[in-house]
Design a protein around this motif. Structure first.
Motif, PDB file in Angstrom:
ATOM      1  N   ASN A  73       0.835  -1.211   0.000  1.00  0.00           N
ATOM      2  CA  ASN A  73       0.000   0.000   0.000  1.00  0.00           C
ATOM      3  C   ASN A  73       0.868   1.258   0.000  1.00  0.00           C
TER       4      ASN A  73
ATOM      5  N   ALA B   4       2.677   2.782   1.881  1.00  0.00           N
ATOM      6  CA  ALA B   4       3.045   3.240   3.229  1.00  0.00           C
ATOM      7  C   ALA B   4       3.767   4.573   3.204  1.00  0.00           C
ATOM      8  N   LEU B   5       3.351   5.467   2.309  1.00  0.00           N
ATOM      9  CA  LEU B   5       3.905   6.828   2.353  1.00  0.00           C
ATOM     10  C   LEU B   5       3.283   7.535   3.548  1.00  0.00           C
ATOM     11  N   PHE B   6       4.089   8.317   4.266  1.00  0.00           N
ATOM     12  CA  PHE B   6       3.575   8.969   5.460  1.00  0.00           C
ATOM     13  C   PHE B   6       2.642  10.105   5.054  1.00  0.00           C
ATOM     14  N   PRO B   7       1.381  10.016   5.417  1.00  0.00           N
ATOM     15  CA  PRO B   7       0.397  10.973   4.890  1.00  0.00           C
ATOM     16  C   PRO B   7       0.579  12.389   5.417  1.00  0.00           C
ATOM     17  N   HIS B   8       1.237  12.526   6.582  1.00  0.00           N
ATOM     18  CA  HIS B   8       1.376  13.868   7.154  1.00  0.00           C
ATOM     19  C   HIS B   8       2.622  14.580   6.653  1.00  0.00           C
ATOM     20  N   MET B   9       3.388  13.929   5.788  1.00  0.00           N
ATOM     21  CA  MET B   9       4.586  14.576   5.261  1.00  0.00           C
ATOM     22  C   MET B   9       4.423  14.787   3.758  1.00  0.00           C
TER      23      MET B   9
ATOM     24  N   ARG C 210      11.804   6.404  -2.207  1.00  0.00           N
ATOM     25  CA  ARG C 210      12.099   6.484  -0.782  1.00  0.00           C
ATOM     26  C   ARG C 210      12.889   5.259  -0.312  1.00  0.00           C
TER      27      ARG C 210
ATOM     28  N   HIS D 210      -2.389   2.356   9.201  1.00  0.00           N
ATOM     29  CA  HIS D 210      -1.977   1.030   8.762  1.00  0.00           C
ATOM     30  C   HIS D 210      -0.660   0.655   9.422  1.00  0.00           C
TER      31      HIS D 210
ATOM     32  N   SER E  59       1.711  -0.785   8.325  1.00  0.00           N
ATOM     33  CA  SER E  59       2.866  -0.658   7.434  1.00  0.00           C
ATOM     34  C   SER E  59       3.565   0.694   7.581  1.00  0.00           C
ATOM     35  N   TYR E  60       2.875   1.711   8.131  1.00  0.00           N
ATOM     36  CA  TYR E  60       3.554   3.000   8.341  1.00  0.00           C
ATOM     37  C   TYR E  60       4.725   2.830   9.298  1.00  0.00           C
TER      38      TYR E  60
ATOM     39  N   ALA F 202       7.374   0.772   7.695  1.00  0.00           N
ATOM     40  CA  ALA F 202       8.118   1.567   6.720  1.00  0.00           C
ATOM     41  C   ALA F 202       9.131   2.440   7.441  1.00  0.00           C
TER      42      ALA F 202
ATOM     43  N   LEU G  45      13.168   2.230   7.116  1.00  0.00           N
ATOM     44  CA  LEU G  45      13.910   3.380   6.606  1.00  0.00           C
ATOM     45  C   LEU G  45      14.983   3.837   7.581  1.00  0.00           C
TER      46      LEU G  45
ATOM     47  N   VAL H  44       6.277   9.386  13.098  1.00  0.00           N
ATOM     48  CA  VAL H  44       5.329   8.840  12.120  1.00  0.00           C
ATOM     49  C   VAL H  44       3.981   8.495  12.763  1.00  0.00           C
TER      50      VAL H  44
ATOM     51  N   PRO I 271       2.127  11.842  14.899  1.00  0.00           N
ATOM     52  CA  PRO I 271       1.501  12.886  14.073  1.00  0.00           C
ATOM     53  C   PRO I 271       0.206  12.421  13.414  1.00  0.00           C
ATOM     54  N   ASN I 272       0.146  11.127  13.124  1.00  0.00           N
ATOM     55  CA  ASN I 272      -1.077  10.634  12.494  1.00  0.00           C
ATOM     56  C   ASN I 272      -2.226  10.467  13.475  1.00  0.00           C
TER      57      ASN I 272
END
Lengths: 365, 428
Positions: A89, A91-96, A152, B322, B324-325, B328, B332, B343, B346-347
């Motif tokens: 999915n 998994a890009l961070f939505p708040h960034m 990324r 999710h 996966s955040y 991820a 990273l 991460v 903030p969500n």
């Protein structure tokens, strides 16, 4: 690829069980070379994603050892493994923003600002998204998000990049386009990629080698052409590409060749690949495009068939025939001008060479 | 349509606006369809709207109006008020005969109508003594003969006190700010200036500050307690998380009174907790902890009551994050702490914001729990509003306190909107 180099990633006798009762990964051994694009292909529940998660560090191996650059990493936490990962999915961070997403792995490595900026710019340019750095992931299309996710996972120069069905959410056209893009990025940067998919055409398009998984075991690990041309067992033959299966009993084995009785007057001459002794059962595997209509005299296998159904597919005509009592026998007839017109109900003689017909195991019957 | 015939002419199509099949211009037809949908929507909402208007908005509005309305003095003593206009309250002298004559005339009417007591009570809020002064005067005014000035002062010497006259003149306005001044601990000087009361005489500002501070503390404790629970709930498999959720919601299904009484049983000096501690030898029998009928009791009981309001919005937000955040972030290169702070947290901000503002706004106006377990130090502003409504019957002050509370909440809401954004709030 040279086999003299030390493998970058090594799985040694890795086993995994979630409930302590059943093994999802039974005995996994794999050597992965630097720069390789290796795909783990298999139906869902076959254990391929579990292997990926064990390498990433999100699942502990129940037994066995995983090595990265000759170092055992079983007890190394995920953030110290230096492995990039692209999620299904994204998994890009939505708040960034996109740029912040790309900067994240560099910032947590305490890289200085100018270096971070230049790397982020370079990575965005690599996936042709130079203009999109200030956007939020939600403002991008699925394909663009996918590219950001790839960028990324690469921006911090990981030793190996894991991709877990990254194209599963895209529509067909976009998926094919992204397959080529990922393949080109792999070729241009020389990165090492471990890729998971259940889509065999995706695996064939992109990979140097493919590990076909089923039931927690690697059924065959080989290059795409070998997998297709020379499947080791019935599962691989069935899973990769289309395949006619004739069941029969082995009557004679002569080195590489064998003679199989399929219940017709004449036996089938096949290549012995993965069989038991005389009088055991076998699955004969035969690719639809290797069947010839009205074959020349020297073909050892010649049988009468009856056309059951014709499906016009443009470049070829898919013909379902009844051959050797098997009514799902598929023949692909190229759509060339010199090909005579077939009609449903016609009787046609079909034939194939011995080397195109592989006698495989018969576990599934 | 008047010229229907020409609308049917196909040659007109290029020149005239688009039409429907029967010749009505498309725009008219569309507007009609939309109007119908709008009427339907209005009709659907109307019953609830009227209900809320009649049972909520109008009563609240009229209640709030009481904080500035001041009709009683000018209604009962009309000629006195008229005459007082000529009196200079800064002169230091009491008013002249004209005012007293008017006062006598007004009082004679008021004595018959029995309205003098009402004015006395009203003015007593501003300065004590008015009530008895008015009662006495109304009783004796019938038999009073001129000269009225001496006669009235004879009835009650306070009529010779210029301070009472000042208050009377000030409160003869139809609208007053005196309730609000009281609510904010302001008072009038002799010269009619508005000043803050001395430190020792401030009641309401301290009370507002305490209410604010306690609500903030309760919100903070709720957040600290709810965050891990919500996290656990959101990560557990559905079957076990449902069970846990029921435990979280259990307080909702129990009567508030029962819960609060249970806290009294647990926390009081001879209660379960104190007895256990004494029994275990942790506490000396003489030093039993005072945990109820004070601020501690209010905070403990209110945290318990309001906790679900924090858990639910947090849970609903965390559920959408999710896993996966986090994976991820870890892959990273972020360690678990960094991954969480940069991460995950903030969500969850929309959930934190929604839960915090919900708990805070409920807490700041909470009445029943502080009333039952608050004692002296644990009471909040709403307890004083209730006191003025029920006991002192000073509805104007109650309304003013309520209005101040409302304004504070609205300001907070506005500030919250500017910082976090109300659109970001997620209530479930």
């Amino acid at each position: 690829m040279t086999n003299t180099a030390e493998p970058l990633v090594r799985f040694v006798d890795v086993q995994k069980s979630y409930d302590g009762v059943t093994l999802v990964v039974k005995k996994f051994n794999l050597d992965m070379q630097r720069g390789e694009f290796l795909t783990m292909l298999g139906p869902s529940g076959s254990g391929k994603t579990t292997c990926l998660m064990m390498l990433a560090g999100f699942e502990p191996a129940t037994h066995g050892e995983i090595f990265l650059k000759d170092q055992p990493i079983n007890n190394v936490p995920p953030h110290k493994r230096g492995i990039g990962m692209v999620f299904q999915n994204y998994a890009l961070f939505p708040h960034m923003t996109v740029a912040e997403n790309l900067a994240f792995p560099l910032q947590v490595r305490n890289m200085d600002k100018s270096e971070v900026n230049s790397r982020v710019t370079k990575a965005l340019d690599m996936v042709q998204l130079g203009q999109f750095g200030g956007r939020r992931p939600a403002q991008l299309s699925g394909g663009q998000q996918q590219r950001v996710a790839v960028a990324r996972a690469l921006v911090f120069d990981p030793d190996v990049v894991l991709m877990d069905e990254p194209l599963g959410a895209l529509d067909k056209n976009l998926r094919e386009q992204m397959q080529y893009e990922i393949k080109h990025i792999h070729e241009n940067l020389g990165i090492t990629v471990l890729y998971v998919t259940h889509d065999q055409s995706e695996a064939l398009t992109m990979s140097n080698r493919i590990a076909v998984f089923d039931d927690g075991i690697v059924q065959q690990l080989a290059s795409p052409s070998v997998l297709y041309e020379k499947p080791d067992n019935a599962f691989v033959a069935r899973f990769i590409g289309e395949n006619n299966v004739l069941k029969g009993t082995i009557k004679e084995v002569n080195g590489q060749a064998c003679v199989v009785d399929v219940g017709e007057e004449r036996p089938v001459h096949a290549t012995a690949v993965n069989i038991g002794g005389v009088n055991t059962l076998t699955n004969l595997s035969l690719r639809p495009e290797r069947v010839t209509l009205n074959p020349p005299e020297h073909f050892p296998n010649q049988f009468d068939g009856k056309v059951e159904e014709l499906i016009y597919l443009g470049d070829h005509i898919r013909t379902r025939m009844n051959v050797c009592g098997h009514s799902e026998f598929i023949v692909k007839i190229p759509n060339s001008s010199d090909q005579g017109q077939l009609r449903e109900g016609d009787a046609v003689r079909v034939g194939w060479k011995m080397e195109d017909c592989r006698a495989l195991d018969c576990n599934d019957s | 349509m008047t010229d229907t015939a020409s609308h049917h002419n196909p040659r007109d199509l290029g020149l005239k606006p688009l039409q429907t099949v029967d010749g009505t211009p498309l725009k008219v037809s569309l507007a009609r369809a939309k109007r119908r949908a709008r009427i339907r929507a209005v009709l659907l909402v109307m019953p609830l709207f009227l209900f809320i208007l009649v049972t909520f908005f109008i009563p609240v509005f009229s209640m709030l109006m009481r904080s500035v309305e001041n009709p009683v003095v000018v209604e009962v003593l009309p000629s006195t008020v008229e005459q007082l206009a000529n009196w200079d309250e800064t002169s230091g002298e009491i008013p002249d005969d004209d005012v007293f004559n008017a006062l006598a005339a007004d009082f004679k009417v008021a004595a018959v109508d029995k309205t003098a007591g009402k004015v006395g009570r009203r003015l007593n809020y501003e300065k004590s003594g008015f009530s008895s002064m008015f009662r006495k005067t109304a009783r004796k005014i019938k038999k009073l003969e001129p000269p009225f000035k001496e006669g009235i002062i004879d009835i009650d010497k306070k009529w010779a006190d210029v301070d009472y006259w000042r208050v009377l003149k000030r409160e003869s306005r139809e609208y007053t700010d005196s309730y609000f001044l009281t609510a904010l601990d302001f008072t009038y000087t002799d010269d009619g200036e508005r000043v803050l009361k001395g430190d020792d005489k401030r009641i309401y500002i301290d009370l507002f500050a305490r209410t604010f501070w306690m609500s903030l503390l309760i919100t903070g404790i709720c957040l600290v307690l709810a965050y891990p629970v919500a996290y656990l709930l959101s990560t557990l498999p559905v079957r076990s998380s449902n069970l846990l959720m029921i435990l979280v919601l259990l307080p909702f299904w129990t009567s508030l009174l029962v819960r609060t009484s249970a806290w009294i049983a647990l926390l009081q000096q001879e209660g379960v907790i104190n007895s256990l501690l004494v029994g275990a030898g942790v506490l000396d029998d003489a030093n039993r902890l005072a945990m109820i009928h004070n601020q501690t009791g209010t905070i403990i009981a209110m945290v318990h009551v309001l906790l679900p309001f924090m858990v639910l919005p947090l849970y609903s937000v965390m559920k959408t994050i999710h896993p996966s955040y986090m994976r991820a972030a870890r892959s990273l290169g972020a360690n678990p702490y960094t991954a969480f702070v940069r991460v995950y947290m903030p969500n969850t901000v929309p959930g934190i914001g929604a839960g915090a503002i919900l708990v805070f706004i409920i807490a700041i106006g909470y009445y029943i729990t502080p009333a039952l377990v608050g004692g002296q130090s644990g009471t909040m502003i709403s307890n004083f509003i209730a006191y003025h409504l029920e006991t002192s019957l000073n509805w104007g002050l109650a309304a003013a306190l309520g209005a101040v509370l409302l304004v504070v909440v609205l300001i907070l809401y506005f500030v919250y909107d500017r910082i976090v954004g109300v659109d970001n709030m997620k209530l479930g």
